[in-house]
Design an enzyme around this catalytic site. Structure first.
Site, mmCIF file in Angstrom:
data_model
loop_
_atom_site.group_PDB
_atom_site.id
_atom_site.type_symbol
_atom_site.label_atom_id
_atom_site.label_comp_id
_atom_site.label_asym_id
_atom_site.label_seq_id
_atom_site.Cartn_x
_atom_site.Cartn_y
_atom_site.Cartn_z
ATOM 1 N N CYS A 35 44.718 76.565 -19.958
ATOM 2 C CA CYS A 35 45.727 77.413 -19.304
ATOM 3 C C CYS A 35 46.563 76.627 -18.301
ATOM 4 O O CYS A 35 47.601 77.105 -17.856
ATOM 5 C CB CYS A 35 45.068 78.593 -18.619
ATOM 6 S SG CYS A 35 43.988 78.127 -17.270
ATOM 7 N N CYS A 104 38.259 81.711 -15.524
ATOM 8 C CA CYS A 104 38.877 81.594 -14.202
ATOM 9 C C CYS A 104 37.791 81.480 -13.128
ATOM 10 O O CYS A 104 37.929 80.723 -12.167
ATOM 11 C CB CYS A 104 39.772 82.792 -13.925
ATOM 12 S SG CYS A 104 40.816 83.262 -15.328
HETATM 13 FE FE1 FES Z 1 43.206 79.975 -16.501
HETATM 14 FE FE2 FES Z 1 42.893 82.112 -15.086
HETATM 15 S S1 FES Z 1 44.046 81.936 -16.916
HETATM 16 S S2 FES Z 1 42.292 80.120 -14.574
#
Ligand code: FES
Length: 140
Positions: A35, A104
């Site tokens: 991400c 996360c």
């Molecule tokens: Fe990657 Fe939250 S989407 S840390």
């Protein structure tokens, strides 16, 4: 059911312990390649106790809520206790995270461990390499 718990929303809107500790004793920075989010944790350590902790998170709302909750959970605690903190405990304290957002909370666990390792390395404190092995994929 709402995607995010009230606790997540509350910590996202009013994150605790945001910022930098200039003279930190340990700093840990980790990122998630998928991400692209990055989390940095600063620790102030006195006699084995985390006397202060701050974070900077460039990431999603769940990452911000996770760092906020994780810093609250380790503040004032001995290092030995902070090292036991799992992403699962962070997610539980947040009253849950959606499955695709669990990574996360993993960032928070990893950033804390990286900061503790940094403190050990800087102070020449010996530790069992195995303790940090599972975190070695994190960049610093
Ligand atoms: Fe990657 Fe939250 S989407 S840390």
């Amino acid at each position: 059911m709402a995607l995010y718990s009230d606790t997540v929303m509350e910590h996202f809107r009013n994150p605790r312990n945001v910022g930098v500790i200039e003279d930190a004793d340990g700093v840990g920075e980790v990122g998630n390649a998928a991400c692209g989010d990055i989390m940095k944790i600063y620790l102030k350590i006195d006699d084995g106790i985390i006397t202060d902790v701050k974070f900077e998170t460039f990431g999603c709302g769940s990452a911000i809520a996770s760092s906020s909750m994780a810093t609250e959970l380790i503040k004032g605690k001995p290092l030995s206790e902070a090292m036991q903190l799992t992403n699962k405990a962070v997610a539980e304290a947040l009253d849950g995270l959606p499955a695709h957002k669990l990574h996360c909370s993993v960032l928070a666990e990893e950033a804390i461990m990286a900061a503790i390792k940094d403190y050990y390395d800087k102070n020449g404190i010996e530790y069992d390499e195995d303790t940090f092995k599972k975190y070695s994929h994190s960049h610093s």
